[in-house]
Design a protein around this motif. Sequence first.
Motif, PDB file in Angstrom:
ATOM      1  N   LYS A 116       0.837  -1.204   0.000  1.00  0.00           N
ATOM      2  CA  LYS A 116       0.000   0.000   0.000  1.00  0.00           C
ATOM      3  C   LYS A 116       0.872   1.254   0.000  1.00  0.00           C
ATOM      4  O   LYS A 116       0.588   2.236  -0.693  1.00  0.00           O
ATOM      5  N   GLY A 117       1.941   1.219   0.798  1.00  0.00           N
ATOM      6  CA  GLY A 117       2.880   2.339   0.816  1.00  0.00           C
ATOM      7  C   GLY A 117       3.561   2.539  -0.519  1.00  0.00           C
ATOM      8  O   GLY A 117       3.751   3.670  -0.979  1.00  0.00           O
ATOM      9  N   ILE A 118       3.922   1.421  -1.177  1.00  0.00           N
ATOM     10  CA  ILE A 118       4.578   1.499  -2.483  1.00  0.00           C
ATOM     11  C   ILE A 118       3.641   2.122  -3.511  1.00  0.00           C
ATOM     12  O   ILE A 118       4.043   2.974  -4.313  1.00  0.00           O
ATOM     13  N   GLY A 119       2.369   1.717  -3.490  1.00  0.00           N
ATOM     14  CA  GLY A 119       1.392   2.273  -4.422  1.00  0.00           C
ATOM     15  C   GLY A 119       1.218   3.769  -4.247  1.00  0.00           C
ATOM     16  O   GLY A 119       1.147   4.529  -5.221  1.00  0.00           O
ATOM     17  N   LEU A 120       1.167   4.209  -3.002  1.00  0.00           N
ATOM     18  CA  LEU A 120       1.021   5.640  -2.718  1.00  0.00           C
ATOM     19  C   LEU A 120       2.269   6.404  -3.151  1.00  0.00           C
ATOM     20  O   LEU A 120       2.174   7.510  -3.711  1.00  0.00           O
ATOM     21  N   GLU A 121       3.432   5.799  -2.938  1.00  0.00           N
ATOM     22  CA  GLU A 121       4.686   6.443  -3.339  1.00  0.00           C
ATOM     23  C   GLU A 121       4.750   6.614  -4.857  1.00  0.00           C
ATOM     24  O   GLU A 121       5.188   7.659  -5.353  1.00  0.00           O
ATOM     25  N   ARG A 122       4.311   5.614  -5.593  1.00  0.00           N
ATOM     26  CA  ARG A 122       4.322   5.717  -7.060  1.00  0.00           C
ATOM     27  C   ARG A 122       3.489   6.915  -7.522  1.00  0.00           C
ATOM     28  O   ARG A 122       3.876   7.633  -8.446  1.00  0.00           O
ATOM     29  N   LYS A 123       2.354   7.112  -6.915  1.00  0.00           N
ATOM     30  CA  LYS A 123       1.495   8.236  -7.296  1.00  0.00           C
ATOM     31  C   LYS A 123       2.175   9.565  -6.996  1.00  0.00           C
ATOM     32  O   LYS A 123       2.130  10.491  -7.810  1.00  0.00           O
ATOM     33  N   LYS A 124       2.816   9.669  -5.838  1.00  0.00           N
ATOM     34  CA  LYS A 124       3.446  10.922  -5.436  1.00  0.00           C
ATOM     35  C   LYS A 124       4.669  11.248  -6.292  1.00  0.00           C
ATOM     36  O   LYS A 124       4.999  12.416  -6.494  1.00  0.00           O
ATOM     37  N   LEU A 125       5.358  10.217  -6.786  1.00  0.00           N
ATOM     38  CA  LEU A 125       6.588  10.436  -7.556  1.00  0.00           C
ATOM     39  C   LEU A 125       6.360  10.396  -9.067  1.00  0.00           C
ATOM     40  O   LEU A 125       7.310  10.555  -9.837  1.00  0.00           O
ATOM     41  N   ALA A 126       5.119  10.208  -9.499  1.00  0.00           N
ATOM     42  CA  ALA A 126       4.830  10.056 -10.929  1.00  0.00           C
ATOM     43  C   ALA A 126       5.337  11.237 -11.748  1.00  0.00           C
ATOM     44  O   ALA A 126       5.874  11.070 -12.851  1.00  0.00           O
ATOM     45  N   PHE A 127       5.185  12.455 -11.231  1.00  0.00           N
ATOM     46  CA  PHE A 127       5.609  13.633 -12.005  1.00  0.00           C
ATOM     47  C   PHE A 127       7.121  13.660 -12.203  1.00  0.00           C
ATOM     48  O   PHE A 127       7.612  14.142 -13.236  1.00  0.00           O
ATOM     49  N   LEU A 128       7.871  13.141 -11.232  1.00  0.00           N
ATOM     50  CA  LEU A 128       9.326  13.094 -11.369  1.00  0.00           C
ATOM     51  C   LEU A 128       9.745  12.050 -12.393  1.00  0.00           C
ATOM     52  O   LEU A 128      10.666  12.275 -13.185  1.00  0.00           O
ATOM     53  N   LYS A 129       9.066  10.914 -12.391  1.00  0.00           N
ATOM     54  CA  LYS A 129       9.392   9.877 -13.372  1.00  0.00           C
ATOM     55  C   LYS A 129       9.106  10.365 -14.783  1.00  0.00           C
ATOM     56  O   LYS A 129       9.855  10.081 -15.721  1.00  0.00           O
ATOM     57  N   GLU A 130       8.022  11.129 -14.948  1.00  0.00           N
ATOM     58  CA  GLU A 130       7.680  11.664 -16.259  1.00  0.00           C
ATOM     59  C   GLU A 130       8.738  12.636 -16.769  1.00  0.00           C
ATOM     60  O   GLU A 130       8.981  12.737 -17.973  1.00  0.00           O
ATOM     61  N   GLN A 131       9.381  13.357 -15.854  1.00  0.00           N
ATOM     62  CA  GLN A 131      10.388  14.341 -16.248  1.00  0.00           C
ATOM     63  C   GLN A 131      11.800  13.759 -16.315  1.00  0.00           C
ATOM     64  O   GLN A 131      12.733  14.441 -16.737  1.00  0.00           O
ATOM     65  N   ALA A 132      11.953  12.504 -15.874  1.00  0.00           N
ATOM     66  CA  ALA A 132      13.291  11.925 -15.737  1.00  0.00           C
ATOM     67  C   ALA A 132      14.026  11.829 -17.078  1.00  0.00           C
ATOM     68  O   ALA A 132      13.442  11.479 -18.102  1.00  0.00           O
ATOM     69  N   ASP A 133      15.308  12.156 -17.045  1.00  0.00           N
ATOM     70  CA  ASP A 133      16.166  11.982 -18.210  1.00  0.00           C
ATOM     71  C   ASP A 133      16.639  10.533 -18.315  1.00  0.00           C
ATOM     72  O   ASP A 133      16.877  10.030 -19.414  1.00  0.00           O
ATOM     73  N   TYR A 134      16.814   9.896 -17.157  1.00  0.00           N
ATOM     74  CA  TYR A 134      17.284   8.515 -17.119  1.00  0.00           C
ATOM     75  C   TYR A 134      16.432   7.743 -16.121  1.00  0.00           C
ATOM     76  O   TYR A 134      16.246   8.171 -14.989  1.00  0.00           O
ATOM     77  N   ILE A 135      15.918   6.595 -16.547  1.00  0.00           N
ATOM     78  CA  ILE A 135      15.177   5.698 -15.667  1.00  0.00           C
ATOM     79  C   ILE A 135      15.908   4.365 -15.671  1.00  0.00           C
ATOM     80  O   ILE A 135      16.068   3.736 -16.723  1.00  0.00           O
ATOM     81  N   ILE A 136      16.362   3.939 -14.506  1.00  0.00           N
ATOM     82  CA  ILE A 136      17.057   2.658 -14.398  1.00  0.00           C
ATOM     83  C   ILE A 136      16.229   1.729 -13.524  1.00  0.00           C
ATOM     84  O   ILE A 136      15.953   2.037 -12.364  1.00  0.00           O
ATOM     85  N   ASP A 137      15.831   0.599 -14.094  1.00  0.00           N
ATOM     86  CA  ASP A 137      15.083  -0.415 -13.354  1.00  0.00           C
ATOM     87  C   ASP A 137      16.086  -1.367 -12.707  1.00  0.00           C
ATOM     88  O   ASP A 137      16.828  -2.058 -13.408  1.00  0.00           O
ATOM     89  N   THR A 138      16.130  -1.387 -11.390  1.00  0.00           N
ATOM     90  CA  THR A 138      17.126  -2.192 -10.675  1.00  0.00           C
ATOM     91  C   THR A 138      16.589  -3.555 -10.258  1.00  0.00           C
ATOM     92  O   THR A 138      17.241  -4.261  -9.490  1.00  0.00           O
ATOM     93  N   SER A 139      15.415  -3.941 -10.770  1.00  0.00           N
ATOM     94  CA  SER A 139      14.778  -5.196 -10.340  1.00  0.00           C
ATOM     95  C   SER A 139      15.722  -6.388 -10.465  1.00  0.00           C
ATOM     96  O   SER A 139      15.738  -7.263  -9.609  1.00  0.00           O
ATOM     97  N   ARG A 140      16.502  -6.426 -11.537  1.00  0.00           N
ATOM     98  CA  ARG A 140      17.391  -7.568 -11.782  1.00  0.00           C
ATOM     99  C   ARG A 140      18.866  -7.175 -11.749  1.00  0.00           C
ATOM    100  O   ARG A 140      19.727  -7.990 -12.108  1.00  0.00           O
ATOM    101  N   LEU A 141      19.173  -5.949 -11.338  1.00  0.00           N
ATOM    102  CA  LEU A 141      20.560  -5.478 -11.389  1.00  0.00           C
ATOM    103  C   LEU A 141      21.329  -5.781 -10.104  1.00  0.00           C
ATOM    104  O   LEU A 141      20.833  -5.549  -9.004  1.00  0.00           O
ATOM    105  N   LEU A 142      22.546  -6.279 -10.270  1.00  0.00           N
ATOM    106  CA  LEU A 142      23.482  -6.359  -9.159  1.00  0.00           C
ATOM    107  C   LEU A 142      24.122  -4.990  -8.982  1.00  0.00           C
ATOM    108  O   LEU A 142      24.059  -4.142  -9.865  1.00  0.00           O
ATOM    109  N   GLN A 143      24.764  -4.774  -7.825  1.00  0.00           N
ATOM    110  CA  GLN A 143      25.357  -3.470  -7.561  1.00  0.00           C
ATOM    111  C   GLN A 143      26.409  -3.119  -8.612  1.00  0.00           C
ATOM    112  O   GLN A 143      26.474  -1.975  -9.070  1.00  0.00           O
ATOM    113  N   ARG A 144      27.201  -4.098  -9.029  1.00  0.00           N
ATOM    114  CA  ARG A 144      28.246  -3.812 -10.036  1.00  0.00           C
ATOM    115  C   ARG A 144      27.625  -3.454 -11.380  1.00  0.00           C
ATOM    116  O   ARG A 144      28.204  -2.681 -12.147  1.00  0.00           O
ATOM    117  N   GLU A 145      26.444  -4.015 -11.669  1.00  0.00           N
ATOM    118  CA  GLU A 145      25.770  -3.699 -12.926  1.00  0.00           C
ATOM    119  C   GLU A 145      25.160  -2.299 -12.883  1.00  0.00           C
ATOM    120  O   GLU A 145      25.176  -1.572 -13.874  1.00  0.00           O
TER     121      GLU A 145
END
Length: 291
Positions: A116-145
């Motif tokens: 529930k907290g994650i869902g609310l956070e997505r809504k609050k940060l949506a405008f920043l994601k829309e303006q982002a120059d770079y979006i990196i999805d870390t779901s499958r990334l190791l720290q070195r990657e």
Amino acid sequence: MKLVIVTGMSGAGKGTAVKIMEDMGYYCVDNLPIPLVEKFVDFTLQSEDELEKVAVSIDIRNSNALSELEGVLERIRQKGIRFEILFLEADDSVLVKRYKETRRSHPLAGGGRIDKGIGLERKKLAFLKEQADYIIDTSRLLQRELKAELERIFVRDEDYRNLYITVLSFGFKYGIPTDSDLVFDVRFLPNPYYVEGLRQKTGNDIEIQDFVMQYKEAHEFLDKLEDMIKFLIPNYVTEGKTQLVISIGCTGGKHRSVTLANELYDRLKECSGYGIKIEHRDIGKDALRGK
């Protein structure tokens, strides 16, 4: 001055990204209160010892003031100050798992369920994601990657199109990977499992590679697959996709799928502007089962 706003989902790796950027020579400020962002930028520019590279981390801990951020960023733009926004993203299931592993509570969960907290956070940060120059999805990334991706963007200044590709081999008898976007079945090719002396080897061994790639069907499959993937990539980017998992499966995930996943990775890794890696999910499972 090169200014980067680091933001994104809690648990997606912002803290790690800030540490990496610090090692890259950026002066980093973590969780700067939003009312101070504009003043900090002005002060930095007016200082006699002007900093060349600055990264400012902003996250949901600034929740009450997030509504002010859009105005702050617009005023900074109007002053002629250029900046880039780096947004760290991850799947909900991955974020929930990370929170449970660390036994931390989500800042917006309020003692309730993490999702529930994650869902609310997505809504609050949506405008920043829309303006982002770079979006990196870390779901499958190791720290070195993640470090490699940040260096590609902020050190080597390479073109970046917000898409990370994972080429994944697997065995159908162990189940189709749940996070697959595209799934291909290569069980139409002869199986080296039944050839004397090849059963214990894998698609990382030259003997298996030679066996699989002796068939013209393997080359035709790769040619058609490569052509389709290269057609799909820019269209996925246009639609805002940030993570693409291409899964190639055979019976046990040890011979044919590994060989063809490696071949596809070699063909795609030269594509500029995209992150790419190879994984073999089930390559050792038959050995563990004594087969």
